[in-house]
Design a protein around this motif. Sequence first.
Motif, PDB file in Angstrom:
ATOM      1  N   PHE A  34       0.841  -1.201   0.000  1.00  0.00           N
ATOM      2  CA  PHE A  34       0.000   0.000   0.000  1.00  0.00           C
ATOM      3  C   PHE A  34       0.876   1.252   0.000  1.00  0.00           C
ATOM      4  O   PHE A  34       0.600   2.221  -0.721  1.00  0.00           O
ATOM      5  N   ALA A  35       1.927   1.249   0.819  1.00  0.00           N
ATOM      6  CA  ALA A  35       2.839   2.396   0.884  1.00  0.00           C
ATOM      7  C   ALA A  35       3.476   2.658  -0.482  1.00  0.00           C
ATOM      8  O   ALA A  35       3.575   3.805  -0.933  1.00  0.00           O
ATOM      9  N   GLN A  36       3.909   1.601  -1.131  1.00  0.00           N
ATOM     10  CA  GLN A  36       4.533   1.736  -2.455  1.00  0.00           C
ATOM     11  C   GLN A  36       3.562   2.314  -3.474  1.00  0.00           C
ATOM     12  O   GLN A  36       3.900   3.234  -4.229  1.00  0.00           O
ATOM     13  N   ASP A  37       2.343   1.785  -3.491  1.00  0.00           N
ATOM     14  CA  ASP A  37       1.331   2.259  -4.442  1.00  0.00           C
ATOM     15  C   ASP A  37       0.933   3.703  -4.141  1.00  0.00           C
ATOM     16  O   ASP A  37       0.759   4.522  -5.057  1.00  0.00           O
ATOM     17  N   THR A  38       0.775   4.032  -2.861  1.00  0.00           N
ATOM     18  CA  THR A  38       0.351   5.369  -2.465  1.00  0.00           C
ATOM     19  C   THR A  38       1.419   6.401  -2.789  1.00  0.00           C
ATOM     20  O   THR A  38       1.115   7.524  -3.211  1.00  0.00           O
ATOM     21  N   PHE A  39       2.676   6.034  -2.614  1.00  0.00           N
ATOM     22  CA  PHE A  39       3.790   6.926  -2.916  1.00  0.00           C
ATOM     23  C   PHE A  39       3.721   7.389  -4.375  1.00  0.00           C
ATOM     24  O   PHE A  39       3.908   8.579  -4.677  1.00  0.00           O
ATOM     25  N   LEU A  40       3.420   6.473  -5.281  1.00  0.00           N
ATOM     26  CA  LEU A  40       3.308   6.823  -6.702  1.00  0.00           C
ATOM     27  C   LEU A  40       2.049   7.644  -6.973  1.00  0.00           C
ATOM     28  O   LEU A  40       2.075   8.614  -7.732  1.00  0.00           O
ATOM     29  N   ARG A  41       0.938   7.281  -6.344  1.00  0.00           N
ATOM     30  CA  ARG A  41      -0.327   7.978  -6.568  1.00  0.00           C
ATOM     31  C   ARG A  41      -0.258   9.423  -6.054  1.00  0.00           C
ATOM     32  O   ARG A  41      -0.777  10.346  -6.693  1.00  0.00           O
ATOM     33  N   GLU A  42       0.400   9.623  -4.908  1.00  0.00           N
ATOM     34  CA  GLU A  42       0.491  10.973  -4.353  1.00  0.00           C
ATOM     35  C   GLU A  42       1.374  11.874  -5.210  1.00  0.00           C
ATOM     36  O   GLU A  42       1.180  13.091  -5.247  1.00  0.00           O
ATOM     37  N   LYS A  43       2.323  11.297  -5.916  1.00  0.00           N
ATOM     38  CA  LYS A  43       3.156  12.081  -6.842  1.00  0.00           C
ATOM     39  C   LYS A  43       2.270  12.739  -7.900  1.00  0.00           C
ATOM     40  O   LYS A  43       2.417  13.932  -8.209  1.00  0.00           O
ATOM     41  N   ALA A  44       1.346  11.955  -8.441  1.00  0.00           N
ATOM     42  CA  ALA A  44       0.446  12.486  -9.466  1.00  0.00           C
ATOM     43  C   ALA A  44      -0.439  13.595  -8.892  1.00  0.00           C
ATOM     44  O   ALA A  44      -0.699  14.614  -9.557  1.00  0.00           O
ATOM     45  N   LEU A  45      -0.895  13.436  -7.647  1.00  0.00           N
ATOM     46  CA  LEU A  45      -1.740  14.445  -6.998  1.00  0.00           C
ATOM     47  C   LEU A  45      -0.978  15.741  -6.794  1.00  0.00           C
ATOM     48  O   LEU A  45      -1.482  16.835  -7.114  1.00  0.00           O
ATOM     49  N   ILE A  46       0.229  15.638  -6.267  1.00  0.00           N
ATOM     50  CA  ILE A  46       1.050  16.828  -6.016  1.00  0.00           C
ATOM     51  C   ILE A  46       1.334  17.574  -7.316  1.00  0.00           C
ATOM     52  O   ILE A  46       1.273  18.804  -7.387  1.00  0.00           O
ATOM     53  N   GLU A  47       1.631  16.830  -8.374  1.00  0.00           N
ATOM     54  CA  GLU A  47       1.915  17.461  -9.671  1.00  0.00           C
ATOM     55  C   GLU A  47       0.660  18.121 -10.238  1.00  0.00           C
ATOM     56  O   GLU A  47       0.728  19.212 -10.810  1.00  0.00           O
ATOM     57  N   LYS A  48      -0.499  17.484 -10.045  1.00  0.00           N
ATOM     58  CA  LYS A  48      -1.750  18.048 -10.550  1.00  0.00           C
ATOM     59  C   LYS A  48      -2.070  19.370  -9.885  1.00  0.00           C
ATOM     60  O   LYS A  48      -2.596  20.298 -10.519  1.00  0.00           O
ATOM     61  N   LEU A  49      -1.732  19.485  -8.605  1.00  0.00           N
ATOM     62  CA  LEU A  49      -2.001  20.723  -7.865  1.00  0.00           C
ATOM     63  C   LEU A  49      -0.886  21.761  -8.021  1.00  0.00           C
ATOM     64  O   LEU A  49      -0.989  22.868  -7.499  1.00  0.00           O
ATOM     65  N   GLY A  50       0.182  21.376  -8.722  1.00  0.00           N
ATOM     66  CA  GLY A  50       1.288  22.314  -8.928  1.00  0.00           C
ATOM     67  C   GLY A  50       2.089  22.609  -7.682  1.00  0.00           C
ATOM     68  O   GLY A  50       2.640  23.687  -7.518  1.00  0.00           O
ATOM     69  N   LEU A  51       2.168  21.614  -6.765  1.00  0.00           N
ATOM     70  CA  LEU A  51       2.835  21.812  -5.476  1.00  0.00           C
ATOM     71  C   LEU A  51       4.205  21.158  -5.386  1.00  0.00           C
ATOM     72  O   LEU A  51       4.835  21.182  -4.343  1.00  0.00           O
ATOM     73  N   ALA A  52       4.653  20.542  -6.479  1.00  0.00           N
ATOM     74  CA  ALA A  52       5.936  19.831  -6.450  1.00  0.00           C
ATOM     75  C   ALA A  52       7.077  20.817  -6.250  1.00  0.00           C
ATOM     76  O   ALA A  52       7.050  21.938  -6.785  1.00  0.00           O
ATOM     77  N   LYS A  53       8.074  20.408  -5.472  1.00  0.00           N
ATOM     78  CA  LYS A  53       9.228  21.274  -5.228  1.00  0.00           C
ATOM     79  C   LYS A  53      10.042  21.421  -6.510  1.00  0.00           C
ATOM     80  O   LYS A  53      10.073  20.521  -7.351  1.00  0.00           O
ATOM     81  N   PRO A  54      10.707  22.566  -6.699  1.00  0.00           N
ATOM     82  CA  PRO A  54      11.536  22.762  -7.881  1.00  0.00           C
ATOM     83  C   PRO A  54      12.669  21.740  -7.912  1.00  0.00           C
ATOM     84  O   PRO A  54      13.192  21.352  -6.862  1.00  0.00           O
ATOM     85  N   ASN A  55      13.057  21.316  -9.078  1.00  0.00           N
ATOM     86  CA  ASN A  55      14.177  20.370  -9.215  1.00  0.00           C
ATOM     87  C   ASN A  55      15.498  21.068  -8.910  1.00  0.00           C
ATOM     88  O   ASN A  55      15.659  22.234  -9.146  1.00  0.00           O
TER      89      ASN A  55
END
Length: 322
Positions: A301-322
């Motif tokens: 579940f942790a592994q799957d959620t980690f990937l799913r939350e990445k998509a959520l953060i990117e959709k909201l434009g909240l990802a930290k700058p590279n």
Amino acid sequence: MSRRSILCAATLAACGLLSPFAALAQAFPSKPIKLVIAFPAGGPTDITMRQLADNASKIIGQPVIVDNKPGAGGTLPAQALQTSQPDGYTIAQIPLGVFRLGYTTKINWDPLKDITYVINVTGYAFGIVVPASSPFKTWADFVAYAKANPGKLTYGSTGTLTSPHLTTEIIAQKAGIELQHVPYKGSADLMLAVVSGQLMAAADSTGFAPQVEAGKLRVLNTWGEKRLAKFPDAPTLKELGYDTVQNSPFGIGAPRGTPPEVVKKLHDAFKQAMEEPSYVASLGRYDMLPNYMSSETYTRFAQDTFLREKALIEKLGLAKPN
């Protein structure tokens, strides 16, 4: 464990017949266990986890002591594991926000590699509430005001990047509205702010039930698959046209490298503690349900959620700058 057994294990370890970790596991637990949780005392998480800890104490034979570490979007307990010995004596609640942290903040640890996932125990029932005196009688009223007054409608949550915060932002995005978010450390402070009129709305778990039942708050929507029996007039997000369900499962983790034998003892004790009527009843006060996942299932579940939350953060434009 008896003194004779501990001495025997120590002797075998000294002779090279039993590894130090195996000796540790055989002796575990020989002192109190600290359970770090992510929210302040007195809220739904604190109350239900204290009941679970009390049940587990009786099963495992040592006190399980709750240590509240609120703030940082519920991620402080997981961070505390990074400097704790992997001996089973420090364990922590793992809220969903832990899986978002690395995408929004620079951290020097990995939520997947550096936490041993012991057991998932439950999840939340969420909703959005407004003061009883609010002109927002329905969700449609809320949306109409927000569209007419972009960025002026204030709402609070239990912290930046928590499930209430991000889910509300997803709803707002889908509704085409802009809201002003105000973070709090926990439900108690948040409820005080919305009841007193400092906020126009709050997104939270159903720790708001007493204020609703007292006529101080009104529920505009809830976030489960079905309406909550306690609030039968409040529509779900799905009923309102948003394909969104959020119950934010959470469980218990240990430091990386915790011996499997210790993990199993913790898992077995907390699983039995979950099944006690007292724990089920404490969850019921907040419309929460037991949500058991074994160590193996919780890790997946942790592994799957980690990937799913990445998509959520990117959709909201909240990802930290590279």
